[in-house]
Scaffold this active site. Structure first.
Site, short mmCIF file in Angstrom:
data_model
loop_
_atom_site.label_atom_id
_atom_site.label_comp_id
_atom_site.label_asym_id
_atom_site.label_seq_id
_atom_site.Cartn_x
_atom_site.Cartn_y
_atom_site.Cartn_z
N CYS A 128 -6.14 14.51 -6.96
CA CYS A 128 -6.42 13.83 -8.23
C CYS A 128 -5.16 13.77 -9.07
O CYS A 128 -4.76 14.76 -9.68
CB CYS A 128 -7.52 14.55 -8.99
SG CYS A 128 -9.02 14.87 -8.03
N PRO A 132 -6.83 6.87 -16.08
CA PRO A 132 -7.08 5.52 -16.60
C PRO A 132 -5.85 4.88 -17.25
O PRO A 132 -5.65 3.68 -17.17
CB PRO A 132 -8.21 5.75 -17.61
CG PRO A 132 -8.95 6.93 -17.07
CD PRO A 132 -7.89 7.81 -16.49
N SER A 338 18.36 6.34 0.67
CA SER A 338 18.14 4.94 0.33
C SER A 338 16.65 4.65 0.15
O SER A 338 16.21 3.52 0.34
CB SER A 338 18.73 4.03 1.42
OG SER A 338 20.12 4.21 1.53
N GLN A 361 -6.60 -17.29 8.68
CA GLN A 361 -6.25 -18.71 8.79
C GLN A 361 -6.36 -19.20 10.23
O GLN A 361 -6.85 -20.30 10.49
CB GLN A 361 -4.82 -18.93 8.27
CG GLN A 361 -4.42 -20.39 8.12
CD GLN A 361 -5.17 -21.10 7.02
OE1 GLN A 361 -5.65 -20.45 6.09
NE2 GLN A 361 -5.30 -22.41 7.12
N GLU A 388 -0.97 4.75 -3.83
CA GLU A 388 0.21 5.59 -3.59
C GLU A 388 1.51 4.87 -3.92
O GLU A 388 2.51 4.99 -3.22
CB GLU A 388 0.22 6.11 -2.15
CG GLU A 388 -0.92 7.08 -1.89
CD GLU A 388 -0.61 8.05 -0.80
OE1 GLU A 388 0.49 8.63 -0.81
OE2 GLU A 388 -1.48 8.26 0.05
N SER A 391 3.61 -2.08 -4.62
CA SER A 391 4.83 -2.64 -4.05
C SER A 391 5.92 -2.76 -5.11
O SER A 391 7.12 -2.57 -4.82
CB SER A 391 4.55 -4.03 -3.45
OG SER A 391 3.78 -3.92 -2.27
#
Length: 408
Positions: A128, A132, A338, A361, A388, A391
């Site tokens: 946890c 919010p 890096s 598709q 986690e 992007s």
């Protein structure tokens, strides 16, 4: 000169094939049902416990694989089966990693077995951290832990969100603020034992994907935990906070907090999950393209379809290599100079979204229905670019690591 190889050894191949068989025979046949039910798939977890997959011993063996590839190989095969069910099976692992990364030997030996239970009495654990108003911005965390010296207890108050197994877990690992003046450096992690008064489940989320995995809020209201439940111990925490205060005064180097350490250790594993989902969707699309005929020939004979499949396979293999590199580096104790861990998670998660969309598709109208699994895989894949570390956060971590800027 030492031999360079990317080939798995015989033991790794045996584990991979065993997991693939479980994913094909047990997980996949149940995937659609539990996605529709949006409930924890207890029968599948219990079956995984019976055969030894859901167990401390299994994850310890993979975690301590000297090549670092045990965990990513396992994650890829299980998530190839189904992301929602697989996350229900491996979700306890994030809490276990939190204890392994920050706990003492005694805490590791005491609490991790209680996170799994056994085949006759399966248990779960929850990590946890998010709140919010504090997801990617861990510095905005509000959950407080105050030490009651007279009773040697910590009193926890706050609300956690997006917790896998939150509220239904036997053991919760909670990240809380112990020194607000230090921002993210003033955090610590705590074990909240089973049946602790003051811990309750809040809202259970109805999700777009990974529906078989339980995700909920965890509410802490004057939850008291014994002093020995502070991961790493009070002495270590006091020393770390003292160093952080000194560095804050002098503007010295940053100190990583417990939550960030857990996420750094787990990001390549999340990348492997994404690779598994992407590979599953690619294989469905490839088989479909070979058997679906239009204008008198299989649609794979059309360059527009064939080139998509070529790109899908190339991206999947590239993502796997990034995951394996980061996993090997972590096992070998090489620093992510890096941000290689974030690179692997970023590229693999974006690959899963792109590949599953291409699979839908290629299947056309069929891909948009629940009669074919790519519809579910496409929904599931969306989570990899979010949890986690989104992007965008991965790109921020990579950019700041390359530039030498601090990662807050």
């Amino acid at each position: 000169m030492a031999e360079f190889t990317l080939e798995l050894n015989d033991d790794q191949k045996q584990v991979r094939d065993w997991l693939h068989g479980f994913a094909a025979d047990v997980i996949r046949p149940a995937a659609s049902e539990w996605d529709e039910r949006e409930e924890t798939p207890w029968p599948v977890i219990q079956e995984a416990a019976k055969v030894g997959i859901y167990s401390l011993d299994f994850y310890a063996q993979q975690f301590f694989d000297p090549t670092g590839l045990g965990i990513p190989v396992a994650m890829e095969e299980l998530f190839w089966g189904d992301a929602g069910i697989a996350l229900s099976i491996v979700g306890t692992g994030l809490a276990a990693v939190g204890v392994l990364a920050n706990g003492t030997e005694e805490q590791i030996g005491t609490w991790i077995p209680q996170m799994y239970g056994d085949a006759d009495d399966v248990k779960l654990a929850a990590f946890c951290s998010s709140e919010p108003d504090a997801g990617s911005d861990v510095g905005a965390m509000r959950t407080r832990a105050v030490y009651d010296e007279a009773n040697d207890e910590w009193i926890l108050n706050g609300t956690k969100t997006w917790a896998t197994n939150g509220g239904i877990a036997n053991v919760h690992v909670v990240v809380a603020v112990v020194d607000p003046a230090l921002g993210s450096k003033g955090h610590a992690s705590f074990i909240v034992p089973p049946a602790t008064p003051g811990l309750s489940q809040g809202q259970k989320f109805k999700k777009h994907g990974i529906r078989a995995s339980h995700t909920a809020e965890v509410v802490l209201e004057d939850a008291r935990v014994p002093g020995h439940c502070l991961l790493g111990g009070k002495e270590k925490l006091d020393e770390r906070l003292a160093r952080a205060r000194e560095r804050a005064k002098s503007g010295g180097e940053r100190v990583k907090n417990a939550a960030m350490a857990t996420f750094e250790a787990s990001r390549p594993a999340v990348g492997a999950m994404a690779v598994g989902t992407a590979r599953a969707a690619y294989e469905v699309a490839l088989d479909y393209a070979k058997t679906r005929s239009q204008f008198g020939r299989p649609i794979i004979d059309n360059q527009g379809i064939a080139f998509q499949l070529a790109d899908m396979r190339t991206r999947i293999d590239a993502a796997r290599l990034l995951v394996w590199r980061a996993s090997w580096m972590a096992s070998a104790g090489k620093p992510f100079d890096s941000a290689e861990g974030s690179m692997s998670k970023l590229y693999a998660s974006e690959t899963a979204k792109a590949v599953t969309a291409q699979a839908v598709q290629i299947l056309g109208g069929n891909g948009f229905t629940r009669e074919y699994p790519v519809e579910r895989m496409h929904r599931d894949a969306a989570i990899y670019t979010i949890f986690e570390g989104t992007s965008e956060i991965q790109r921020l971590v990579i950019a700041r690591t390359l530039s030498g800027m601090p990662i807050r």
